[in-house]
Design a protein around this motif. Sequence first.
Motif, PDB file in Angstrom:
ATOM      1  N   ARG A   7      38.814  11.481  45.350  1.00  0.00           N
ATOM      2  CA  ARG A   7      37.467  10.632  45.211  1.00  0.00           C
ATOM      3  C   ARG A   7      36.474  11.568  45.415  1.00  0.00           C
ATOM      4  O   ARG A   7      36.472  11.833  46.692  1.00  0.00           O
ATOM      5  N   VAL A   8      35.769  11.809  44.464  1.00  0.00           N
ATOM      6  CA  VAL A   8      34.585  12.562  44.807  1.00  0.00           C
ATOM      7  C   VAL A   8      33.181  11.795  44.268  1.00  0.00           C
ATOM      8  O   VAL A   8      33.158  10.911  43.829  1.00  0.00           O
ATOM      9  N   ARG A   9      32.067  12.685  45.087  1.00  0.00           N
ATOM     10  CA  ARG A   9      30.754  12.116  44.721  1.00  0.00           C
ATOM     11  C   ARG A   9      29.940  13.439  44.289  1.00  0.00           C
ATOM     12  O   ARG A   9      29.965  14.514  44.705  1.00  0.00           O
ATOM     13  N   SER A  10      28.995  13.080  43.358  1.00  0.00           N
ATOM     14  CA  SER A  10      28.181  14.341  42.752  1.00  0.00           C
ATOM     15  C   SER A  10      26.929  14.368  43.898  1.00  0.00           C
ATOM     16  O   SER A  10      26.607  13.469  44.234  1.00  0.00           O
ATOM     17  N   ILE A  11      26.752  15.810  43.875  1.00  0.00           N
ATOM     18  CA  ILE A  11      25.771  15.999  45.054  1.00  0.00           C
ATOM     19  C   ILE A  11      24.658  16.535  44.559  1.00  0.00           C
ATOM     20  O   ILE A  11      23.535  17.305  45.038  1.00  0.00           O
ATOM     21  N   VAL A  12      24.438  16.656  43.060  1.00  0.00           N
ATOM     22  CA  VAL A  12      23.445  17.113  42.291  1.00  0.00           C
ATOM     23  C   VAL A  12      23.207  16.134  41.152  1.00  0.00           C
ATOM     24  O   VAL A  12      24.160  15.526  40.814  1.00  0.00           O
ATOM     25  N   ASP A  13      22.036  16.115  40.734  1.00  0.00           N
ATOM     26  CA  ASP A  13      21.854  15.719  39.234  1.00  0.00           C
ATOM     27  C   ASP A  13      21.975  16.511  38.137  1.00  0.00           C
ATOM     28  O   ASP A  13      22.000  17.884  38.250  1.00  0.00           O
ATOM     29  N   SER A  14      22.526  15.851  37.349  1.00  0.00           N
ATOM     30  CA  SER A  14      22.902  16.477  35.952  1.00  0.00           C
ATOM     31  C   SER A  14      23.873  17.786  36.162  1.00  0.00           C
ATOM     32  O   SER A  14      23.460  18.739  35.672  1.00  0.00           O
ATOM     33  N   PRO A  15      24.895  17.509  36.699  1.00  0.00           N
ATOM     34  CA  PRO A  15      25.707  18.781  36.737  1.00  0.00           C
ATOM     35  C   PRO A  15      26.083  19.318  35.153  1.00  0.00           C
ATOM     36  O   PRO A  15      26.620  18.487  34.552  1.00  0.00           O
ATOM     37  N   ASP A  16      26.247  20.464  35.178  1.00  0.00           N
ATOM     38  CA  ASP A  16      26.256  20.973  33.964  1.00  0.00           C
ATOM     39  C   ASP A  16      25.932  20.523  32.700  1.00  0.00           C
ATOM     40  O   ASP A  16      26.221  20.087  31.628  1.00  0.00           O
ATOM     41  N   ASN A  17      24.508  20.049  33.014  1.00  0.00           N
ATOM     42  CA  ASN A  17      23.554  19.411  32.000  1.00  0.00           C
ATOM     43  C   ASN A  17      24.105  18.180  31.471  1.00  0.00           C
ATOM     44  O   ASN A  17      23.675  17.723  30.168  1.00  0.00           O
ATOM     45  N   ASN A  18      24.617  17.166  32.131  1.00  0.00           N
ATOM     46  CA  ASN A  18      25.138  16.025  31.625  1.00  0.00           C
ATOM     47  C   ASN A  18      24.124  15.114  32.650  1.00  0.00           C
ATOM     48  O   ASN A  18      24.319  14.495  33.745  1.00  0.00           O
TER      49      ASN A  18
END
Length: 91
Positions: A7-18
């Motif tokens: 299970r993971v959480r994004s640590i950035v906004d818009s990874p790879d422009n999404n």
Amino acid sequence: MFEIGDRVRSIVDSPDNNDSIVIGSTGTIVHIDAHIIFVDWDEDVGGHDCDGRAREEHGWNVTEDQIEVIKTANVQYEVDEDEFKRMFGLA
């Protein structure tokens, strides 16, 4: 570092422009190809199905530096069995 099923959480906004994925978005790793991580995100992110590994529209590939594993505490408590039974009227 990462494994399929993590299970993971994004640590950035818009990874790879999404723009549908923001800091804190969560998902499950469904495939790893070198440093590209295929994630089945909990929410519809307008993505793809990670080559059949994720739900349609929930899949999006990210790099290792864009996510972190969600750590859950594995807390264990020591319990006096006799006291436990007394508390619940089982003794």
